[in-house]
Design a protein around this motif. Sequence first.
Motif, PDB file in Angstrom:
ATOM      1  N   GLU A 199      49.121  32.117  51.780  1.00 49.03           N
ATOM      2  CA  GLU A 199      48.336  31.006  51.253  1.00 49.03           C
ATOM      3  C   GLU A 199      46.843  31.306  51.356  1.00 49.03           C
ATOM      4  OE1 GLU A 199      49.663  27.176  52.828  1.00 49.03           O
ATOM      5  OE2 GLU A 199      47.632  26.473  52.383  1.00 49.03           O
ATOM      6  N   ILE A 200      46.443  31.840  52.531  1.00 47.43           N
ATOM      7  CA  ILE A 200      45.024  32.175  52.706  1.00 47.43           C
ATOM      8  C   ILE A 200      44.593  33.199  51.661  1.00 47.43           C
ATOM      9  CG2 ILE A 200      43.359  33.281  54.235  1.00 47.43           C
ATOM     10  CD1 ILE A 200      44.862  32.103  56.587  1.00 47.43           C
ATOM     11  N   VAL A 201      45.456  34.221  51.451  1.00 50.89           N
ATOM     12  CA  VAL A 201      45.107  35.274  50.502  1.00 50.89           C
ATOM     13  C   VAL A 201      44.948  34.679  49.105  1.00 50.89           C
ATOM     14  CG1 VAL A 201      45.974  37.342  49.342  1.00 50.89           C
ATOM     15  CG2 VAL A 201      46.136  37.145  51.823  1.00 50.89           C
ATOM     16  N   GLU A 202      45.914  33.844  48.727  1.00 49.64           N
ATOM     17  CA  GLU A 202      45.835  33.271  47.377  1.00 49.64           C
ATOM     18  C   GLU A 202      44.598  32.391  47.230  1.00 49.64           C
ATOM     19  OE1 GLU A 202      49.337  31.325  45.903  1.00 49.64           O
ATOM     20  OE2 GLU A 202      48.220  30.329  44.301  1.00 49.64           O
ATOM     21  N   LYS A 203      44.334  31.580  48.263  1.00 48.99           N
ATOM     22  CA  LYS A 203      43.195  30.664  48.205  1.00 48.99           C
ATOM     23  C   LYS A 203      41.893  31.459  48.102  1.00 48.99           C
ATOM     24  CE  LYS A 203      41.318  26.917  50.969  1.00 48.99           C
ATOM     25  NZ  LYS A 203      40.600  27.621  52.032  1.00 48.99           N
ATOM     26  N   SER A 204      41.806  32.518  48.896  1.00 50.63           N
ATOM     27  CA  SER A 204      40.575  33.308  48.882  1.00 50.63           C
ATOM     28  C   SER A 204      40.394  34.005  47.544  1.00 50.63           C
ATOM     29  CB  SER A 204      40.599  34.359  49.988  1.00 50.63           C
ATOM     30  OG  SER A 204      40.925  33.765  51.209  1.00 50.63           O
ATOM     31  N   LEU A 205      41.492  34.550  47.013  1.00 47.97           N
ATOM     32  CA  LEU A 205      41.379  35.239  45.726  1.00 47.97           C
ATOM     33  C   LEU A 205      41.046  34.251  44.616  1.00 47.97           C
ATOM     34  CD1 LEU A 205      44.243  37.857  45.993  1.00 47.97           C
ATOM     35  CD2 LEU A 205      41.821  38.337  45.733  1.00 47.97           C
ATOM     36  N   ARG A 206      41.623  33.055  44.683  1.00 48.82           N
ATOM     37  CA  ARG A 206      41.251  32.020  43.711  1.00 48.82           C
ATOM     38  C   ARG A 206      39.787  31.673  43.875  1.00 48.82           C
ATOM     39  NH1 ARG A 206      45.351  29.816  40.853  1.00 48.82           N
ATOM     40  NH2 ARG A 206      47.429  29.876  41.780  1.00 48.82           N
ATOM     41  N   GLY A 207      39.360  31.537  45.159  1.00 52.24           N
ATOM     42  CA  GLY A 207      37.968  31.210  45.443  1.00 52.24           C
ATOM     43  C   GLY A 207      37.028  32.264  44.892  1.00 52.24           C
ATOM     44  N   ALA A 208      37.485  33.504  44.850  1.00 53.82           N
ATOM     45  CA  ALA A 208      36.640  34.580  44.344  1.00 53.82           C
ATOM     46  C   ALA A 208      36.885  34.829  42.859  1.00 53.82           C
ATOM     47  CB  ALA A 208      36.899  35.858  45.133  1.00 53.82           C
ATOM     48  N   ALA A 209      37.607  33.909  42.213  1.00 49.10           N
ATOM     49  CA  ALA A 209      37.881  33.989  40.774  1.00 49.10           C
ATOM     50  C   ALA A 209      38.538  35.311  40.397  1.00 49.10           C
ATOM     51  CB  ALA A 209      36.596  33.784  39.964  1.00 49.10           C
ATOM     52  N   CYS A 220      25.122  42.285  43.225  1.00 54.57           N
ATOM     53  CA  CYS A 220      25.364  42.604  41.809  1.00 54.57           C
ATOM     54  C   CYS A 220      24.669  43.873  41.363  1.00 54.57           C
ATOM     55  CB  CYS A 220      24.904  41.451  40.928  1.00 54.57           C
ATOM     56  SG  CYS A 220      25.759  39.932  41.303  1.00 54.57           S
ATOM     57  N   SER A 221      24.016  44.564  42.289  1.00 55.63           N
ATOM     58  CA  SER A 221      23.187  45.681  41.828  1.00 55.63           C
ATOM     59  C   SER A 221      24.026  46.838  41.298  1.00 55.63           C
ATOM     60  CB  SER A 221      22.281  46.166  42.947  1.00 55.63           C
ATOM     61  OG  SER A 221      23.058  46.684  43.988  1.00 55.63           O
ATOM     62  N   ALA A 222      25.322  46.902  41.684  1.00 56.15           N
ATOM     63  CA  ALA A 222      26.146  47.997  41.176  1.00 56.15           C
ATOM     64  C   ALA A 222      27.053  47.535  40.042  1.00 56.15           C
ATOM     65  CB  ALA A 222      26.974  48.596  42.313  1.00 56.15           C
ATOM     66  N   LEU A 223      26.778  46.360  39.497  1.00 57.14           N
ATOM     67  CA  LEU A 223      27.711  45.801  38.510  1.00 57.14           C
ATOM     68  C   LEU A 223      27.081  45.698  37.118  1.00 57.14           C
ATOM     69  CD1 LEU A 223      29.217  42.882  40.596  1.00 57.14           C
ATOM     70  CD2 LEU A 223      29.922  45.257  40.507  1.00 57.14           C
ATOM     71  N   ASP A 224      27.949  45.683  36.116  1.00 56.96           N
ATOM     72  CA  ASP A 224      27.446  45.507  34.751  1.00 56.96           C
ATOM     73  C   ASP A 224      27.164  44.020  34.490  1.00 56.96           C
ATOM     74  OD1 ASP A 224      29.710  44.069  33.736  1.00 56.96           O
ATOM     75  OD2 ASP A 224      30.806  45.957  33.680  1.00 56.96           O
ATOM     76  N   PRO A 225      26.498  43.696  33.376  1.00 57.94           N
ATOM     77  CA  PRO A 225      26.072  42.308  33.163  1.00 57.94           C
ATOM     78  C   PRO A 225      27.218  41.298  33.176  1.00 57.94           C
ATOM     79  CG  PRO A 225      24.993  43.753  31.613  1.00 57.94           C
ATOM     80  CD  PRO A 225      25.984  44.587  32.350  1.00 57.94           C
ATOM     81  N   ILE A 226      28.374  41.678  32.616  1.00 58.16           N
ATOM     82  CA  ILE A 226      29.466  40.702  32.580  1.00 58.16           C
ATOM     83  C   ILE A 226      29.976  40.428  33.983  1.00 58.16           C
ATOM     84  CG2 ILE A 226      31.835  40.348  31.795  1.00 58.16           C
ATOM     85  CD1 ILE A 226      31.020  41.945  29.276  1.00 58.16           C
ATOM     86  N   ALA A 227      30.185  41.496  34.750  1.00 52.58           N
ATOM     87  CA  ALA A 227      30.639  41.323  36.127  1.00 52.58           C
ATOM     88  C   ALA A 227      29.602  40.555  36.927  1.00 52.58           C
ATOM     89  CB  ALA A 227      30.893  42.685  36.761  1.00 52.58           C
ATOM     90  N   THR A 228      28.321  40.831  36.633  1.00 51.86           N
ATOM     91  CA  THR A 228      27.255  40.123  37.330  1.00 51.86           C
ATOM     92  C   THR A 228      27.349  38.625  37.092  1.00 51.86           C
ATOM     93  OG1 THR A 228      25.812  42.036  37.130  1.00 51.86           O
ATOM     94  CG2 THR A 228      24.762  39.930  37.574  1.00 51.86           C
ATOM     95  N   SER A 229      27.544  38.242  35.827  1.00 51.68           N
ATOM     96  CA  SER A 229      27.565  36.806  35.557  1.00 51.68           C
ATOM     97  C   SER A 229      28.786  36.159  36.197  1.00 51.68           C
ATOM     98  CB  SER A 229      27.520  36.538  34.057  1.00 51.68           C
ATOM     99  OG  SER A 229      28.766  36.836  33.483  1.00 51.68           O
ATOM    100  N   GLN A 230      29.900  36.916  36.279  1.00 51.32           N
ATOM    101  CA  GLN A 230      31.071  36.357  36.967  1.00 51.32           C
ATOM    102  C   GLN A 230      30.772  36.123  38.447  1.00 51.32           C
ATOM    103  OE1 GLN A 230      33.711  39.504  35.821  1.00 51.32           O
ATOM    104  NE2 GLN A 230      34.882  38.184  34.437  1.00 51.32           N
ATOM    105  N   VAL A 231      30.113  37.115  39.062  1.00 51.23           N
ATOM    106  CA  VAL A 231      29.817  36.973  40.487  1.00 51.23           C
ATOM    107  C   VAL A 231      28.813  35.848  40.710  1.00 51.23           C
ATOM    108  CG1 VAL A 231      28.792  38.137  42.477  1.00 51.23           C
ATOM    109  CG2 VAL A 231      30.423  39.340  41.051  1.00 51.23           C
ATOM    110  N   GLU A 232      27.842  35.729  39.794  1.00 50.76           N
ATOM    111  CA  GLU A 232      26.852  34.656  39.955  1.00 50.76           C
ATOM    112  C   GLU A 232      27.505  33.285  39.871  1.00 50.76           C
ATOM    113  OE1 GLU A 232      23.719  35.265  37.168  1.00 50.76           O
ATOM    114  OE2 GLU A 232      22.930  37.005  38.238  1.00 50.76           O
ATOM    115  N   GLU A 233      28.419  33.146  38.924  1.00 49.75           N
ATOM    116  CA  GLU A 233      29.151  31.898  38.795  1.00 49.75           C
ATOM    117  C   GLU A 233      29.877  31.578  40.093  1.00 49.75           C
ATOM    118  OE1 GLU A 233      32.225  31.065  35.492  1.00 49.75           O
ATOM    119  OE2 GLU A 233      30.494  32.038  34.549  1.00 49.75           O
ATOM    120  N   LEU A 234      30.464  32.628  40.632  1.00 48.14           N
ATOM    121  CA  LEU A 234      31.215  32.511  41.877  1.00 48.14           C
ATOM    122  C   LEU A 234      30.317  32.063  43.019  1.00 48.14           C
ATOM    123  CD1 LEU A 234      33.702  33.035  43.566  1.00 48.14           C
ATOM    124  CD2 LEU A 234      33.121  35.430  43.564  1.00 48.14           C
TER     125      LEU A 234
END
Lengths: 484, 265
Positions: free
Chosen positions: B136-146, B189-203
Amino acid sequence: MPVQWILLIVLAIAVLGYVLGRRRALTLVDGDARRLHSRPTYYGWNVALYAAVPALLVLLVWLFAQPMIIERSIDRYIPEDAVSEGQTRGMLLNEVRKVASTLNGAVAQDVLTRPEALTLTMDDSARMDALKAAGQAVLTKPVILDAAQQYMRSTHTGSIWLSIVTLALALGLAAFAWRRTGPEFRARNVVEQVMRAILIGCSTIAIMTTVGIVLSLVFESINFFRLYPWQDFFFGTEWTPSFGGGSELGMLPLLWGTLYISFIALLFAVPVGLFAAIYMSEYASPRVRSFAKPAIEILAGIPTIVYGLFALVTVGPLLRDWISQPLGLGNSGSSVMTAGLVMGVMLIPFVSSLSDDIINSVPQSLRDGSLGLGSTHSETIRQVVLPAALPGIVGAVLLAASRAIGETMIVVLGAGAMAQISGNPFEAMTTITVKIVGQLTGDNDFASPETLVAFALGLTLFVLTLGLNVFALYIVRKYREQYE
Amino acid sequence: MNDMNIVERNVTTDTFKITARKVQVYYGEKHAIKDVDVDILDKTVTAFIGPSGCGKSTFLRCINRMNDTIDVARVEGEIKLDGENIYDKRVDPVQLRAKVGMVFQKPNPFPKSIYDNVAYGPRIHGLARNRADLDEIVEKSLRGAALWNEVKDRLQEPGTGLSGGQQQRLCIARAVATAPEVLLMDEPCSALDPIATSQVEELIDQLRKEFSVVIVTHSMQQAARVSQKTAFFHLGNLVEYGDTDDIFTNPQDPRTESYISGRIG
């Protein structure tokens, strides 16, 4: 002309060719190197390589081929009836060579002139006495003396031709390359191709040597199995060679000894080496590390015979007096335990040094990540660093295992020479390597199974370590897929 | 600058999570952080900005005592987490780091399966009583991290096999799974591309609901997009600290103004 001189002259031609080639290239473009296709040094190298490489190759091949060709012709020169009872032609040829070298020695010492040596007869007692006085006595049959003189003549002619051919080749090709030098000529491509061929040649030598060793093992082993049934060799549990015949040559006792001793060695070396490596890479301060790591690596530099002495003089008696005798396990100073422990000490640096490098190469970011989650230092090592380093560590251990299996000196001095299968680690046993040495040393006949068994044993050992290495590669590759 | 403000600016809480006073950091002879005072709010995203080498990452690493792992680093002053000085002798950095999670510049998933990566912290800290709990913790955390929808069918595959952006979100999930109170992010986000960056920012904006988030970033746009509070560091000094809107629209210090308008950096 002696070979050294030919070598030196060829190299001198190459150096000269380098200078001239480079100069010609630069002169042709009035010193403006940018108008050349390649950098000026490449033009120099081009001439130098043309001068040296073919000439040296010819020299090499010639030096191998000449004695073979001459010996074949001398062989024909010796009449059939000169071969006496109990002799082979090979032995006569040996004698011919010996006489020829004696005569050459006499010429070098000015006891004889060269024409005198070539016309010497056994009846010429004055010269014979002079030779004897100079310590170069020739005691042989006239036929052999004749053959030896023939041998000297052929060798002499051969070496003259060798000088002419190689030097002409070096000069001619250097001149050819020098003339080809020009701004359009692609010297770099030529030089790089030659360099690549040299590199390929070197790696081929390494591979061909391995193939050669394996083939020689295989052929001798086949000879052995013609004389001795393979079932008895592979599955026999008795090892009682006797050169009179009626030997039992079962390898199982030797295999058992090899594996038992290696097992004890690894049992000791792997934990000790691995823990030392963990301390070195994870806990030790840079100062301790800079002192301790070389100190451990010194162990790797100790010759194995010294370890053997250590086993014989110190560890063996110690184990016997304090452990095996009080416990009633045996009275022998040489034992599997002695050899295993000392071999384990020898293997520590293999395990620790390689593991240390591997643990160090685990990226710091993984450690940070684990520490940043609130895990302790030891949790980080156990759960992140070691799993990440595992393939390399397994490789290190298997490398140590092949060292252990191939080790000889420590076993000779530490474990004794008794071929037996026993579970008691305080009894003397022996290994494959020790018995290979035992079967091949001394004056013996290379056609008897007692000698040839050494090759079969060698082949077994080779297959064993090869299997181990393949297994190591398999493990490393499997985990790499999982981890990277 | 204002048009970049996607995030609503009203700071939802006024409780101070972290208070730092007179913090000094030395790397051997080098005085890397000078007299930094800062109050970080709970349930807020605080951005540290500044030119390279200004000490923002160093200060971030003080908050969970990661600088302890560097032999030559020395920290003076006081940093309080919920009123307790984390540099007190009685505080075990190991326990502190369980409360203050960290996400690093480069994604650094462990060479384990995705599941084991996320379960690493909970297992160590004994957060799960049984397998179902852990799942449950794993699923919740992975959901939390989108990340759940992308990896739910391959939890047993190695975490290192994911793409860069997924790896970074896995690292965030891993940090979240330990149930920290504060989440530190060092240029995530410094090692990520723009799309991944925006996903992480949303997160990051999502994470604000549960944690106090401190993020170091090189990108002023990113600071403006994700944070409510911004601190500007320059040459080891905290030059200016305030609401992100104010910092970007109405900087008080000339150095801040130069930096955000691109004259120094």
